[in-house]
Design a protein around this motif. Structure first.
Motif, PDB file in Angstrom:
ATOM      1  N   THR A  60      12.492 -22.147  37.541  1.00  0.00           N
ATOM      2  CA  THR A  60      12.051 -21.189  36.528  1.00  0.00           C
ATOM      3  C   THR A  60      11.142 -21.895  35.533  1.00  0.00           C
ATOM      4  N   TYR A  61      10.440 -21.094  34.748  1.00  0.00           N
ATOM      5  CA  TYR A  61       9.608 -21.629  33.673  1.00  0.00           C
ATOM      6  C   TYR A  61      10.321 -21.429  32.342  1.00  0.00           C
ATOM      7  N   SER A  62      10.126 -22.371  31.439  1.00  0.00           N
ATOM      8  CA  SER A  62      10.604 -22.235  30.070  1.00  0.00           C
ATOM      9  C   SER A  62       9.787 -21.133  29.399  1.00  0.00           C
ATOM     10  N   ALA A  63      10.380 -20.483  28.417  1.00  0.00           N
ATOM     11  CA  ALA A  63       9.652 -19.453  27.670  1.00  0.00           C
ATOM     12  C   ALA A  63       8.455 -20.050  26.927  1.00  0.00           C
ATOM     13  N   ALA A  64       8.477 -21.363  26.690  1.00  0.00           N
ATOM     14  CA  ALA A  64       7.379 -22.027  25.977  1.00  0.00           C
ATOM     15  C   ALA A  64       6.133 -22.204  26.834  1.00  0.00           C
ATOM     16  N   VAL A  65       6.247 -22.025  28.140  1.00  0.00           N
ATOM     17  CA  VAL A  65       5.084 -22.180  29.029  1.00  0.00           C
ATOM     18  C   VAL A  65       4.315 -20.855  29.046  1.00  0.00           C
ATOM     19  N   PRO A  66       3.047 -20.868  28.623  1.00  0.00           N
ATOM     20  CA  PRO A  66       2.253 -19.632  28.614  1.00  0.00           C
ATOM     21  C   PRO A  66       2.127 -19.031  30.022  1.00  0.00           C
ATOM     22  N   LYS A  67       2.192 -17.725  30.104  1.00  0.00           N
ATOM     23  CA  LYS A  67       2.117 -17.051  31.407  1.00  0.00           C
ATOM     24  C   LYS A  67       0.823 -17.368  32.139  1.00  0.00           C
ATOM     25  N   ALA A  68      -0.242 -17.598  31.416  1.00  0.00           N
ATOM     26  CA  ALA A  68      -1.530 -17.903  32.039  1.00  0.00           C
ATOM     27  C   ALA A  68      -1.503 -19.256  32.769  1.00  0.00           C
ATOM     28  N   LYS A  69      -0.609 -20.143  32.406  1.00  0.00           N
ATOM     29  CA  LYS A  69      -0.538 -21.474  33.022  1.00  0.00           C
ATOM     30  C   LYS A  69       0.504 -21.545  34.143  1.00  0.00           C
ATOM     31  N   ARG A  70       1.214 -20.463  34.387  1.00  0.00           N
ATOM     32  CA  ARG A  70       2.274 -20.461  35.395  1.00  0.00           C
ATOM     33  C   ARG A  70       1.721 -20.184  36.791  1.00  0.00           C
ATOM     34  N   GLU A  71       2.333 -20.829  37.784  1.00  0.00           N
ATOM     35  CA  GLU A  71       2.012 -20.549  39.183  1.00  0.00           C
ATOM     36  C   GLU A  71       2.708 -19.257  39.595  1.00  0.00           C
ATOM     37  N   ALA A  72       2.158 -18.568  40.581  1.00  0.00           N
ATOM     38  CA  ALA A  72       2.785 -17.345  41.087  1.00  0.00           C
ATOM     39  C   ALA A  72       4.184 -17.652  41.631  1.00  0.00           C
ATOM     40  N   LYS A  73       4.295 -18.771  42.321  1.00  0.00           N
ATOM     41  CA  LYS A  73       5.597 -19.244  42.806  1.00  0.00           C
ATOM     42  C   LYS A  73       5.982 -20.437  41.943  1.00  0.00           C
ATOM     43  N   PRO A  74       7.037 -20.330  41.134  1.00  0.00           N
ATOM     44  CA  PRO A  74       7.419 -21.437  40.251  1.00  0.00           C
ATOM     45  C   PRO A  74       7.611 -22.766  40.988  1.00  0.00           C
ATOM     46  N   GLU A  75       8.024 -22.714  42.255  1.00  0.00           N
ATOM     47  CA  GLU A  75       8.232 -23.944  43.034  1.00  0.00           C
ATOM     48  C   GLU A  75       6.954 -24.774  43.111  1.00  0.00           C
ATOM     49  N   ASP A  76       5.800 -24.094  43.095  1.00  0.00           N
ATOM     50  CA  ASP A  76       4.520 -24.798  43.173  1.00  0.00           C
ATOM     51  C   ASP A  76       4.190 -25.541  41.875  1.00  0.00           C
ATOM     52  N   GLY A  77       4.878 -25.213  40.796  1.00  0.00           N
ATOM     53  CA  GLY A  77       4.661 -25.879  39.519  1.00  0.00           C
ATOM     54  C   GLY A  77       5.393 -27.204  39.390  1.00  0.00           C
ATOM     55  N   VAL A  78       6.280 -27.497  40.344  1.00  0.00           N
ATOM     56  CA  VAL A  78       7.009 -28.771  40.324  1.00  0.00           C
ATOM     57  C   VAL A  78       6.144 -29.791  41.050  1.00  0.00           C
ATOM     58  N   ARG A  79       5.324 -30.493  40.266  1.00  0.00           N
ATOM     59  CA  ARG A  79       4.415 -31.501  40.826  1.00  0.00           C
ATOM     60  C   ARG A  79       4.201 -32.598  39.793  1.00  0.00           C
ATOM     61  N   GLU A  80       3.540 -33.644  40.232  1.00  0.00           N
ATOM     62  CA  GLU A  80       3.329 -34.811  39.377  1.00  0.00           C
ATOM     63  C   GLU A  80       2.722 -34.413  38.037  1.00  0.00           C
ATOM     64  N   GLY A  81       3.338 -34.905  36.971  1.00  0.00           N
ATOM     65  CA  GLY A  81       2.861 -34.631  35.631  1.00  0.00           C
ATOM     66  C   GLY A  81       3.609 -33.538  34.905  1.00  0.00           C
ATOM     67  N   ALA A  82       4.354 -32.700  35.634  1.00  0.00           N
ATOM     68  CA  ALA A  82       5.113 -31.628  34.996  1.00  0.00           C
ATOM     69  C   ALA A  82       6.340 -32.208  34.304  1.00  0.00           C
ATOM     70  N   GLU A  83       6.683 -31.638  33.151  1.00  0.00           N
ATOM     71  CA  GLU A  83       7.911 -32.011  32.458  1.00  0.00           C
ATOM     72  C   GLU A  83       8.975 -30.991  32.830  1.00  0.00           C
ATOM     73  N   VAL A  84      10.125 -31.465  33.287  1.00  0.00           N
ATOM     74  CA  VAL A  84      11.156 -30.580  33.821  1.00  0.00           C
ATOM     75  C   VAL A  84      12.533 -30.908  33.250  1.00  0.00           C
ATOM     76  N   ARG A  85      13.415 -29.908  33.301  1.00  0.00           N
ATOM     77  CA  ARG A  85      14.841 -30.097  33.035  1.00  0.00           C
ATOM     78  C   ARG A  85      15.561 -29.735  34.332  1.00  0.00           C
ATOM     79  N   LEU A  86      16.352 -30.660  34.828  1.00  0.00           N
ATOM     80  CA  LEU A  86      17.066 -30.441  36.081  1.00  0.00           C
ATOM     81  C   LEU A  86      18.558 -30.338  35.850  1.00  0.00           C
ATOM     82  N   THR A  87      19.181 -29.476  36.609  1.00  0.00           N
ATOM     83  CA  THR A  87      20.635 -29.459  36.713  1.00  0.00           C
ATOM     84  C   THR A  87      20.907 -29.883  38.141  1.00  0.00           C
TER      85      THR A  87
END
Length: 109
Positions: A60-87
């Motif tokens: 999922t995306y944090s609410a702080a990430v602007p919708k214009a910067k989000r990928e259609a599939k959130p999985e595609d946003g997990v790439r080098e340089g992204a800041e993430v929180r994992l469980t």
């Protein structure tokens, strides 16, 4: 009978002491396909890096990430340089298996 009780007790203890964790960091490598699994390397703010298997994680995306910067599939946003929180859960081999990933900041373009 005693062996059965002992085996049941050991099984319950191993499940009860499974290591769950939540941590944040930057994806420094990945996702990589390795023997049919998706792995990412996440470096924490104080330097340690963890290898995490992400193929079954809900992304999922944090609410702080602007919708214009989000990928259609959130999985595609997990790439080098992204800041993430994992469980994630650490399995008996010590490998981290993510159940949830929240993208806090997208990777730079």
């Amino acid at each position: 009978m005693r062996k059965t009780v002992l085996v049941a007790l050991l099984f319950c203890c191993s499940v009860a002491f499974a290591t769950d964790g939540s941590f944040t960091g930057q994806v420094v490598n990945g996702p990589n396909l390795e023997s049919g699994k998706k792995w990412v390397f996440v470096q924490g703010p104080k330097g340690p890096t963890r290898r995490v298997e992400i193929s079954t994680a809900k992304v999922t995306y944090s609410a702080a990430v602007p919708k214009a910067k989000r990928e259609a599939k959130p999985e595609d946003g997990v790439r080098e340089g992204a800041e993430v929180r994992l469980t994630a859960n650490q399995d008996k081999e010590g490998e981290w298996q993510a159940s949830a990933i929240e993208i806090l900041k997208v990777a730079p373009e």
